[in-house]
Motif scaffolding. Structure first.
Motif, PDB file in Angstrom:
ATOM      1  N   LYS A  74       0.981  -1.422  -0.054  1.00  0.00           N
ATOM      2  CA  LYS A  74      -0.065   0.169   0.000  1.00  0.00           C
ATOM      3  C   LYS A  74       0.885   1.441   0.063  1.00  0.00           C
ATOM      4  O   LYS A  74       2.062   1.060   0.417  1.00  0.00           O
ATOM      5  CB  LYS A  74      -0.918   0.053   1.328  1.00  0.00           C
TER       6      LYS A  74
ATOM      7  N   ASP B  91      -3.109   5.143   0.340  1.00  0.00           N
ATOM      8  CA  ASP B  91      -4.116   4.203   0.614  1.00  0.00           C
ATOM      9  C   ASP B  91      -4.558   4.026   2.027  1.00  0.00           C
ATOM     10  O   ASP B  91      -5.577   3.596   2.652  1.00  0.00           O
ATOM     11  CB  ASP B  91      -3.690   2.712   0.275  1.00  0.00           C
ATOM     12  N   GLU B  92      -3.391   4.382   3.081  1.00  0.00           N
ATOM     13  CA  GLU B  92      -3.623   4.321   4.242  1.00  0.00           C
ATOM     14  C   GLU B  92      -3.047   5.626   4.939  1.00  0.00           C
ATOM     15  O   GLU B  92      -2.028   6.063   4.469  1.00  0.00           O
ATOM     16  CB  GLU B  92      -2.915   3.300   5.010  1.00  0.00           C
TER      17      GLU B  92
ATOM     18  N   TRP C 259      -1.282   6.595   8.864  1.00  0.00           N
ATOM     19  CA  TRP C 259      -0.819   5.859  10.258  1.00  0.00           C
ATOM     20  C   TRP C 259      -0.394   7.331  10.730  1.00  0.00           C
ATOM     21  O   TRP C 259       0.831   7.837  10.572  1.00  0.00           O
ATOM     22  CB  TRP C 259       0.585   4.994  10.143  1.00  0.00           C
TER      23      TRP C 259
ATOM     24  N   GLU D 160      -8.523   1.505  11.183  1.00  0.00           N
ATOM     25  CA  GLU D 160      -7.938   0.056  10.989  1.00  0.00           C
ATOM     26  C   GLU D 160      -7.455  -0.283  12.373  1.00  0.00           C
ATOM     27  O   GLU D 160      -6.456   0.272  12.768  1.00  0.00           O
ATOM     28  CB  GLU D 160      -6.871  -0.118  10.140  1.00  0.00           C
ATOM     29  N   GLY D 161      -8.340  -1.008  13.064  1.00  0.00           N
ATOM     30  CA  GLY D 161      -7.879  -1.476  14.650  1.00  0.00           C
ATOM     31  C   GLY D 161      -8.249  -0.335  15.554  1.00  0.00           C
ATOM     32  O   GLY D 161      -8.580   0.622  15.328  1.00  0.00           O
TER      33      GLY D 161
ATOM     34  N   ARG E  69      -4.343   4.116  13.035  1.00  0.00           N
ATOM     35  CA  ARG E  69      -4.085   3.864  11.535  1.00  0.00           C
ATOM     36  C   ARG E  69      -5.720   4.011  11.054  1.00  0.00           C
ATOM     37  O   ARG E  69      -6.666   3.686  11.496  1.00  0.00           O
ATOM     38  CB  ARG E  69      -3.792   2.305  11.407  1.00  0.00           C
ATOM     39  N   TYR E  70      -5.619   4.559   9.667  1.00  0.00           N
ATOM     40  CA  TYR E  70      -6.886   4.624   8.972  1.00  0.00           C
ATOM     41  C   TYR E  70      -6.587   4.163   7.585  1.00  0.00           C
ATOM     42  O   TYR E  70      -5.522   4.358   6.839  1.00  0.00           O
ATOM     43  CB  TYR E  70      -7.030   6.180   8.945  1.00  0.00           C
ATOM     44  N   ARG E  71      -7.443   3.595   6.817  1.00  0.00           N
ATOM     45  CA  ARG E  71      -7.652   3.198   5.549  1.00  0.00           C
ATOM     46  C   ARG E  71      -8.432   4.314   4.770  1.00  0.00           C
ATOM     47  O   ARG E  71      -9.495   5.110   5.399  1.00  0.00           O
ATOM     48  CB  ARG E  71      -8.504   1.737   5.343  1.00  0.00           C
TER      49      ARG E  71
END
Length: 195
Positions: free
Chosen positions: A3, A144-145, A147, A172-173, A186-188
């Protein structure tokens, strides 16, 4: 395939560097404090060093903004991660540059740099360095993500993250808190037509 990921420390008031970014202070006035969590000091420092190890293990290539490259080359002593190929987004292309630590810098436009970095990274991730290039990648649908390492610090001024770009981010989590109450998130990036 890996990613394209922005991994960045940010103050509570939304800055990724302090005011007056310059050669003598590449992170601006007080901006180096955004990275103090990486030392792992304090009662929950093991959490922070574990996060740092995860980031380091994931990196297969980098995409770097031109200004970040110009300011970071000397302090890094070569590429940000030794031996890792790095792609500098610029309108002023030049011959590849071999860093002192074995990594190569290539110079290209935004989309070409992102594509080349993904190819070079293989199954690992492409880490993005620089708020401006991160904003451009997000706007182009290439990020894509995210952090995010949220540092309990108010810089008052500096380099904002994603100024003027809109996007929806999906967690994400669960958030993780380390030393000195730094929160790791964390993010998508939600992209049109994809869940």
């Amino acid at each position: 395939m890996g990613k394209v990921v922005l991994d960045v420390s940010m103050s509570l008031d939304g800055f990724t560097a302090g005011a007056n970014v310059r050669k003598e202070e590449p992170m601006g006035d007080g901006g180096e404090r955004l990275h103090e969590w990486m030392s792992g000091e304090g009662p929950d420092g093991g959490v922070d060093t574990g996060i740092r190890r995860q980031v380091d293990a994931a990196v297969g290539a980098t995409v770097i903004g031109r200004r970040t490259f110009d300011l970071g080359l000397v302090p890094w002593g070569g590429t940000p991660w030794p031996g890792v190929p790095s792609f500098v987004v610029t309108h002023r292309t030049r011959q590849d540059l071999l860093g002192d630590n074995g990594g190569t810098f290539a110079f290209d436009g935004l989309e070409a740099a992102a594509r080349r970095a993904k190819d070079a990274a293989g199954d690992k991730d492409v880490l993005v360095l620089g708020a401006d290039v991160a904003r451009q990648l997000l706007g182009a649908g290439l990020l894509d993500e995210v952090w995010l390492h949220l540092v309990p610090l108010l810089l008052g001024a500096g380099t904002p993250l994603f100024g003027g770009v809109r996007a929806e981010l999906v967690p994400e989590g669960a958030p993780v808190t380390g030393a000195a109450s730094v929160t790791h998130l964390r993010y998508r990036v939600l992209k049109p037509g994809r869940p």
